[in-house]
Design an enzyme around this catalytic site. Structure first.
Site, PDB file in Angstrom:
ATOM      1  N   LYS A 125     -12.138  -4.423  -4.618  1.00  0.00           N
ATOM      2  CA  LYS A 125     -13.591  -4.589  -3.946  1.00  0.00           C
ATOM      3  C   LYS A 125     -14.646  -3.974  -4.754  1.00  0.00           C
ATOM      4  CE  LYS A 125     -11.395  -4.689   0.628  1.00  0.00           C
ATOM      5  NZ  LYS A 125      -9.903  -4.417   0.433  1.00  0.00           N
ATOM      6  N   LYS A 183      -0.147  -7.833  -3.533  1.00  0.00           N
ATOM      7  CA  LYS A 183      -1.502  -7.364  -3.750  1.00  0.00           C
ATOM      8  C   LYS A 183      -1.382  -5.537  -3.783  1.00  0.00           C
ATOM      9  CE  LYS A 183      -4.394  -6.737  -0.131  1.00  0.00           C
ATOM     10  NZ  LYS A 183      -5.033  -5.367  -0.102  1.00  0.00           N
ATOM     11  N   THR A 184      -1.919  -4.910  -4.989  1.00  0.00           N
ATOM     12  CA  THR A 184      -2.210  -3.599  -5.180  1.00  0.00           C
ATOM     13  C   THR A 184      -3.265  -2.810  -4.629  1.00  0.00           C
ATOM     14  OG1 THR A 184      -2.719  -4.210  -7.406  1.00  0.00           O
ATOM     15  CG2 THR A 184      -0.433  -3.963  -6.974  1.00  0.00           C
ATOM     16  N   HIS A 185      -3.249  -1.525  -4.472  1.00  0.00           N
ATOM     17  CA  HIS A 185      -4.541  -0.684  -4.426  1.00  0.00           C
ATOM     18  C   HIS A 185      -4.044   0.288  -5.638  1.00  0.00           C
ATOM     19  CE1 HIS A 185      -7.257  -2.296  -1.465  1.00  0.00           C
ATOM     20  NE2 HIS A 185      -6.211  -2.189  -0.547  1.00  0.00           N
ATOM     21  N   ASP A 200      -6.850  -5.500  -5.551  1.00  0.00           N
ATOM     22  CA  ASP A 200      -7.911  -5.547  -4.347  1.00  0.00           C
ATOM     23  C   ASP A 200      -8.832  -4.243  -4.543  1.00  0.00           C
ATOM     24  OD1 ASP A 200      -9.063  -6.150  -1.829  1.00  0.00           O
ATOM     25  OD2 ASP A 200      -7.670  -5.467  -0.746  1.00  0.00           O
ATOM     26  N   GLN A 260      -8.240  -2.061  12.316  1.00  0.00           N
ATOM     27  CA  GLN A 260      -7.607  -2.976  11.781  1.00  0.00           C
ATOM     28  C   GLN A 260      -7.326  -3.858  13.034  1.00  0.00           C
ATOM     29  OE1 GLN A 260      -7.384  -5.349   9.618  1.00  0.00           O
ATOM     30  NE2 GLN A 260      -5.621  -4.882   8.258  1.00  0.00           N
ATOM     31  N   GLN A 261      -7.528  -5.064  12.819  1.00  0.00           N
ATOM     32  CA  GLN A 261      -7.222  -6.231  13.759  1.00  0.00           C
ATOM     33  C   GLN A 261      -6.179  -7.361  13.207  1.00  0.00           C
ATOM     34  OE1 GLN A 261     -11.218  -6.510  15.985  1.00  0.00           O
ATOM     35  NE2 GLN A 261     -11.329  -7.099  14.161  1.00  0.00           N
ATOM     36  N   ASP A 295     -20.861  -2.794  -7.354  1.00  0.00           N
ATOM     37  CA  ASP A 295     -21.844  -2.270  -7.992  1.00  0.00           C
ATOM     38  C   ASP A 295     -22.515  -3.516  -8.939  1.00  0.00           C
ATOM     39  OD1 ASP A 295     -23.548   0.006  -9.022  1.00  0.00           O
ATOM     40  OD2 ASP A 295     -22.201   1.288  -8.542  1.00  0.00           O
ATOM     41  N   ASP A 345       0.906  -1.313   0.011  1.00  0.00           N
ATOM     42  CA  ASP A 345       0.116   0.052  -0.061  1.00  0.00           C
ATOM     43  C   ASP A 345       0.866   1.289   0.157  1.00  0.00           C
ATOM     44  OD1 ASP A 345      -2.251  -1.566  -0.028  1.00  0.00           O
ATOM     45  OD2 ASP A 345      -2.826  -1.595   2.090  1.00  0.00           O
ATOM     46  N   GLY A 404       0.572  -6.568   5.061  1.00  0.00           N
ATOM     47  CA  GLY A 404       0.966  -5.149   4.557  1.00  0.00           C
ATOM     48  C   GLY A 404       1.997  -4.535   5.267  1.00  0.00           C
ATOM     49  N   ARG A 405       1.714  -3.702   6.270  1.00  0.00           N
ATOM     50  CA  ARG A 405       2.540  -2.763   7.101  1.00  0.00           C
ATOM     51  C   ARG A 405       3.780  -3.585   7.745  1.00  0.00           C
ATOM     52  NH1 ARG A 405      -2.194   0.646   9.603  1.00  0.00           N
ATOM     53  NH2 ARG A 405      -3.370  -1.137   8.680  1.00  0.00           N
TER      54      ARG A 405
END
Ligand code: 5IU
Length: 258
Positions: A93, A60-62, A91, A210-211, A96, A38, A230-231
């Site tokens: 998501k 994984k990208t955004h 990702d 976040q958990q 619609d 991210d 991620g982080r």
């Protein structure tokens, strides 16, 4: 717990081409680590991908957070993916109606259908959302990941909604490669890849809901297949070393289930 079936065997059971590819890749490369990159500057993403590419099965990208996005970025990322043998997961998501997600997937600035090996989909619009992807993925073989559960506090993807997502996957096994979930449910058959975000060795979470769980807990106790970190990796001062730690932890957790 459900009987252990190896990634090699699950590749044979896979009903979607990308699920087959990912199971094979994990088995041969011996990694079930996916990294969520991210970052918002394309060169930073490419540098990280080059550093950790040898350790991962999926990146994984955004793509909509990249401030200097251009088509060259995708070409460069694909070259790194080919060199280090990992798949690209956008990702997005999608949520619609079918007709709109078709445009969002194929058109606009990002033209996601042209390069993503897999994308995420919410089920709030109902199962016909999948029809928006069908034509395009018939040629590319890309996989859809249904959001069955989320890692964040107070998530509404629970209970009957989660069950319905599993049913949606089972009725569309050609297009759906798996689920984003926090646990393996008995209805989730072995042809699907189960991927779990919200993974970090040592964190209680963040200030925005976040958990986190550890790799061991997710792969062994919750019995899913792939951890998404991620982080825990991209914020580390030594991402490569950290990626090796997560890779080793999640792979030994997988092997310990045999
Ligand atoms: N992500 C989650 N939880 C979810 C889903 C997606 O964290 O339930 I669905 C995404 C968000 C982020 C990554 O891109 O996974 C996790 O990043 P951190 O490991 O930095 O929290």
């Amino acid at each position: 717990r459900a009987p252990f079936v190896s990634f090699q065997e699950r590749a044979k059971l896979a009903t979607n081409p990308t699920a087959n590819k990912l199971f094979q890749l994990m088995a041969s490369k011996k990694t079930n680590l996916a990294v969520a990159v991210d970052l918002t500057v394309k060169q930073e993403i490419l540098d990280l991908a080059e550093k950790i590419g040898s350790e991962i099965c999926v990146l994984k990208t955004h793509v909509d957070i990249v401030q200097d996005y251009d088509q060259q970025f995708i070409k460069d990322l694909q070259a790194i993916a080919a060199k280090h043998n990992f798949l690209i997961f956008e990702d997005r998501k999608f949520a619609d109606i079918g007709n709109t997600v078709k445009y969002q997937f194929e058109n606009g600035v990002y033209e996601i259908s042209k390069w993503a090996d897999m994308v995420t989909i919410h089920g709030v619009a109902g199962p016909a959302i999948i029809d928006g992807f069908r034509e395009s993925i018939k040629t590319t073989g890309a996989g859809l990941l249904l959001l069955a559960q989320m890692s964040s506090k107070g998530s509404m993807c629970v209970g009957e909604y989660t069950n319905q997502m599993v049913e949606m996957g089972k009725s569309n096994q050609d297009a759906v490669m798996g689920f984003i979930c926090q646990e393996r449910l008995s209805a989730m058959s072995d042809n699907f890849v189960l991927m779990t975000p919200g993974v970090q060795f040592n964190s209680a979470g963040d200030s925005m809901g976040q958990q986190y769980n550890t790799p061991e807990y997710v792969i062994k106790e919750k019995n899913t297949d792939v951890i998404i970190v991620g982080r825990g990796i991209y914020k580390s001062s030594n991402p490569k070393e950290e990626a090796i730690k997560y890779r080793t932890a999640s792979w030994s957790a997988y092997e310990s289930k045999q």
